[in-house]
Design an enzyme around this catalytic site. Structure first.
Site, PDB file in Angstrom:
ATOM      1  N   GLU A   1       0.739  -0.860   0.044  1.00  0.00           N
ATOM      2  CA  GLU A   1      -0.030  -0.052   0.187  1.00  0.00           C
ATOM      3  C   GLU A   1       0.887   1.291   0.050  1.00  0.00           C
ATOM      4  O   GLU A   1       0.606   2.147  -0.779  1.00  0.00           O
ATOM      5  CB  GLU A   1      -0.935   0.105   1.236  1.00  0.00           C
ATOM      6  CG  GLU A   1      -2.164   0.807   0.963  1.00  0.00           C
ATOM      7  CD  GLU A   1      -3.301   0.343   1.862  1.00  0.00           C
ATOM      8  OE1 GLU A   1      -3.816  -0.797   1.654  1.00  0.00           O
ATOM      9  OE2 GLU A   1      -3.305   0.987   2.838  1.00  0.00           O
TER      10      GLU A   1
ATOM     11  N   GLU B   1       2.087   1.921  -3.320  1.00  0.00           N
ATOM     12  CA  GLU B   1       0.948   2.248  -4.379  1.00  0.00           C
ATOM     13  C   GLU B   1       0.895   4.069  -4.010  1.00  0.00           C
ATOM     14  O   GLU B   1       0.656   4.592  -4.771  1.00  0.00           O
ATOM     15  CB  GLU B   1      -0.506   1.582  -3.844  1.00  0.00           C
ATOM     16  CG  GLU B   1      -0.819   0.389  -4.450  1.00  0.00           C
ATOM     17  CD  GLU B   1      -2.336   0.172  -4.147  1.00  0.00           C
ATOM     18  OE1 GLU B   1      -3.155   0.580  -4.540  1.00  0.00           O
ATOM     19  OE2 GLU B   1      -2.247  -0.791  -3.180  1.00  0.00           O
TER      20      GLU B   1
ATOM     21  N   GLU C   1     -10.704 -13.798  -6.667  1.00  0.00           N
ATOM     22  CA  GLU C   1      -9.430 -13.351  -5.994  1.00  0.00           C
ATOM     23  C   GLU C   1      -8.823 -13.875  -4.681  1.00  0.00           C
ATOM     24  O   GLU C   1      -7.643 -14.018  -4.323  1.00  0.00           O
ATOM     25  CB  GLU C   1      -9.065 -11.865  -6.329  1.00  0.00           C
ATOM     26  CG  GLU C   1      -8.996 -11.693  -7.733  1.00  0.00           C
ATOM     27  CD  GLU C   1      -9.694 -10.044  -7.990  1.00  0.00           C
ATOM     28  OE1 GLU C   1      -9.878  -9.404  -8.929  1.00  0.00           O
ATOM     29  OE2 GLU C   1     -10.404  -9.476  -6.994  1.00  0.00           O
TER      30      GLU C   1
ATOM     31  N   CYS D   1     -10.629  -1.926  14.465  1.00  0.00           N
ATOM     32  CA  CYS D   1     -11.135  -3.279  14.471  1.00  0.00           C
ATOM     33  C   CYS D   1     -11.055  -3.686  15.904  1.00  0.00           C
ATOM     34  O   CYS D   1     -11.853  -4.631  16.311  1.00  0.00           O
ATOM     35  CB  CYS D   1     -10.113  -4.170  13.922  1.00  0.00           C
ATOM     36  SG  CYS D   1      -9.679  -3.691  12.281  1.00  0.00           S
TER      37      CYS D   1
END
Lengths: 160, 583
Positions: B280, B283, B369, B511
């Site tokens: 990430e 990216e 995927e 979370c």
């Protein structure tokens, strides 16, 4: 997001109430007047257009007894379960209707010919027990007459 | 400063700030007014009527949960009449509540059961009315059992206001009132994003997670299978609550426990979080420095957020990180990298994950995927609550277990990997590494306080190589709209973007406050759980993902480099618009 195009009928109804807050119930009223019930596809379109969650629309539709979620049926059968009719055996009539039509009250037969409903007192207790089909009142109905009453409408439908 | 109110509760003189409810005021003088529909995390719905009290001079009963204390009030919270009324309320609730406690998912952990026990109700006063409402397990993540509903309204508030999903609502009215998706459709056909916040807030067994424990036992007893397991960051900070200890990190004991349960290898999702960061952050570097794709970049570790976006915000797809969540990455690596290095037939591997989340149960089959290894990458997902049950079934004295280490090559994590479990954690971890990728230098201070804490939307600037990186962090689905609308407005007006990088987690607190976590979560509990994760990070020798030697090894031996062909194939995914209602 106003992505989906509204059908013309619904667009006219929505335009009538556009910009007025709290108009959801009025819009639903007009839609039921148009179709006899509030179709799910229409609710989905409305939800999209008005940016009101479908869950909220269903909260309103199911809260008020007035709104229907199913097509009304060609003929409306109302069995009076008011005190007098009840004492004179209206529940037997209701059971007979359920058996013959194969539906419960509040629903419509598969062929769309009859909708069965229960009402509280039609205001003619002297004629108990009473069954009303559309605007015609049948008085002092007995269980064995139920099939005959229904066949009037079935024959009429068959002729057409 | 708020005006203060003087009043009396049970003849005890009391002075509280204006606006304090009778319930809170009573609590401050050690008086416990019983409650049922009120959850400390949510505003009062005032639906059950258990908390009624008397005020002198008034012949009306007042609901303590939603009535503010007024000047000069004299409140009585307990007398024989009030207790009798509360009892009647409970008897009425029981009149249409099934007596299936022994075979209910909330047995021994049910708020209704507890209060009924407190009142010593031993017979059914009113005749039972059975509501004929079907169970709905269509999502295989969250299960609805509307017959067990007591109409407290918590799930409705959570689904509509906290999460802005509107999958659930109350339909009909009076005795027929029930909670349901709009119309006669299943939950899987509704906008539900499987976040499970409804299940975490439900007082009874009316909404629970899809129960996968039997599947796990079955896999463990199969000699042909090679069972491996991963635990998510947030689980270590909350599992102790099932045994009466809050805010403590139980990583070492969890590893020991899972080994005793029979897992052949114990891995840590935090390791895969480090992998996520490598991908990430790369990216981000590409978008920020080279402009290969549009900014802002939006994080995608949260499956509920992904589902929400695929239903409600499809215009944001181009901004989504294509990187899979750590959970899925660990799954695929266990059946490729780990399997080949240890000569294990990947078809025999059963990958079980322990997650703070109900949506992870959905994520494992979200797209093809999720089977990038050639097999389903993660086979079974358990929530923290389910693991707590397994511990009890296995007869293991969890709290006194010795600490053990995770199994190597998919277990050792950097501090950055473990803070993934808290809101702001993914952003912080990503920036630590993105800074290195962009500037070639390490951050002097890796603690990025601006993205920490429970503020609903956190906005800030972090300097990377002389340029300002503008970030936003949102948690709780209802807070996302604000952030996305700012991006939309700027794009439309052709103005400078408000943010370069956005982190979103569906559950409040991230979370640690997940839908599969132990019950009775409040902001206090969320803060405690998050603190345990930040403490774990702080005490780690390696705090940045790119410095983790096992991550370096993984790329050297297997993946080559971030965004390589192999990484793209195994670690990345795609998104598509999905209908809000399937019918």
């Amino acid at each position: 997001m106003r992505e989906e195009k509204l059908s013309v009928d619904i667009e006219n109804i929505v335009k009538k109430w556009e910009g007025k807050k709290g108009s959801l119930i009025m819009i639903l009223h007009d839609i039921q007047n148009l179709y006899g019930y509030v179709p799910r596809a229409t609710s989905l379109q409305l939800s999209n257009y008005l940016e009101v969650p479908l869950a909220r629309i269903y909260e309103v539709i199911t809260f008020y007894h007035f709104f229907k979620l199913e097509p009304p049926g060609k003929h409306l059968i109302q069995v009076c379960m008011g005190t007098a009719c009840y004492l004179k055996g209206a529940s037997d009539l209701l059971h007979e209707l359920r058996d013959i039509l194969g539906v419960r009250e509040g629903t419509t037969t598969k062929d769309g010919l009859f909708r069965l409903e229960v009402v509280r007192c039609l205001g003619c207790c002297g004629l108990a027990p009473v069954v009303k089909v559309d605007s015609k009142v049948y008085s002092k109905v007995t269980k064995d007459r139920v099939a005959d009453i229904l066949s009037e409408y079935e024959q009429e439908a068959a002729v057409k | 400063m708020a005006k203060s109110i003087q009043a009396k509760i049970n003849d005890i003189f009391i002075k509280v700030p204006e606006g304090t409810t009778i319930l809170e005021a009573a609590k401050s003088v050690q008086i416990k007014i019983p409650t049922l529909c009120k959850h400390p995390d949510l505003p009062p719905s005032a639906s059950c009527g258990i908390c009624v009290v008397k005020a002198k001079g008034s012949n009306k009963m007042l609901r303590a949960c939603c009535t503010p204390l007024d000047e000069g009030m004299e409140i009585t919270t307990h007398d024989p009449e009030i207790v009798a009324i509360r009892r009647s309320v409970l008897e009425l609730i029981l009149s249409n509540h099934p007596n299936d406690c022994l075979i209910c998912g909330r047995n021994n952990n049910c708020e209704l059961q507890k209060i009924v026990a407190d009142f010593g109700i031993s017979e059914e006063y009113f005749p039972k009315i059975k509501r004929d409402l079907p169970m709905d397990d269509s999502t295989k993540a969250v299960v609805l059992e509307p017959e067990k509903c007591i109409l407290c309204g918590r799930c409705i508030y959570v689904c509509q206001d906290m999460q802005d999903v509107w999958a659930l609502s109350f339909l009909q009215r009076g005795i027929k009132t029930r909670f349901s998706p709009a119309g006669d459709i299943t939950l899987a056909e509704s906008p539900c994003i499987k976040c499970g916040q409804c299940s975490a807030h439900c007082p009874t067994g009316a909404i629970v997670e899809y129960f996968d424990v039997p599947k796990v036992w079955k896999a463990l007893e199969n000699p042909d299978k090679y069972c491996v397991v991963q635990i998510a960051p947030a689980v270590r900070a909350s599992i102790g609550e099932a045994f009466g200890v809050a805010g403590k990190n139980f990583t070492g004991k969890l590893y020991a426990l899972l080994r005793r349960l029979g897992f052949k290898a114990v891995f840590d999702t935090s390791f895969a979080a480090d992998v996520t960061i490598m991908e990430e952050a790369s990216e981000f570097e590409q978008r920020f420095v080279k402009g290969t794709k549009p900014l802002p970049l939006i994080t995608t570790c949260c499956p509920s957020w992904v589902d929400f976006m695929e239903k409600f915000h499809t215009d944001m797809i181009e901004h989504f990180s294509s990187c899979k969540s750590p959970h899925e990455i660990l799954g695929v690596l266990s059946k490729t990298y780990y399997a080949s290095k240890n000569n294990i037939d990947p078809s025999k591997i059963v990958m079980v994950s322990v997650m703070p989340c109900t949506a992870k149960k959905y994520e494992i089959t979200r797209t093809d995927e999720m089977s990038a290894s050639g097999y389903q990458d993660v086979d079974i997902v358990m929530t923290t609550r389910e693991l707590a049950l397994m511990i009890k079934q296995a007869g293991i004295d969890f709290m006194n277990l010795p600490d053990e280490e995770s199994d190597t090559i998919l277990g050792e994590y950097a501090g950055a990997g473990v803070i993934f479990g808290s809101t702001g954690g993914v952003m912080e971890a990503a920036l630590r590494t993105a800074n290195y990728f962009i500037t070639g230098e390490e951050l002097k201070k890796v603690d990025l306080d601006v993205v920490r804490g429970l503020k609903r939307v956190k906005e800030g600037e972090i300097e990377v190589g002389g340029k300002k990186v503008r970030v936003a962090v949102a948690h709780g689905m209802a807070n996302v709209e604000y952030v996305l609308n700012k991006v939309r407005e700027a794009k439309k007006a052709g103005k400078e973007l408000p943010y370069h990088f956005i982190e979103v987690m569906a559950c409040p607190g991230g979370c640690v406050g997940g839908g599969g976590q132990p019950y009775m979560v409040t902001d206090e509990v969320r803060t405690l759980r998050a603190a345990a994760l930040y403490e774990d990070d702080k005490t780690k020798a390696v705090r940045c993902s790119h410095q983790n030697p096992y991550i370096k090894r993984l790329y050297k031996e297997f993946l080559e480099k971030p965004l390589s062909e192999k990484s793209e194939k195994l670690l990345h995914t795609t998104y598509k618009g999905r209908p809000i209602y399937k019918r």
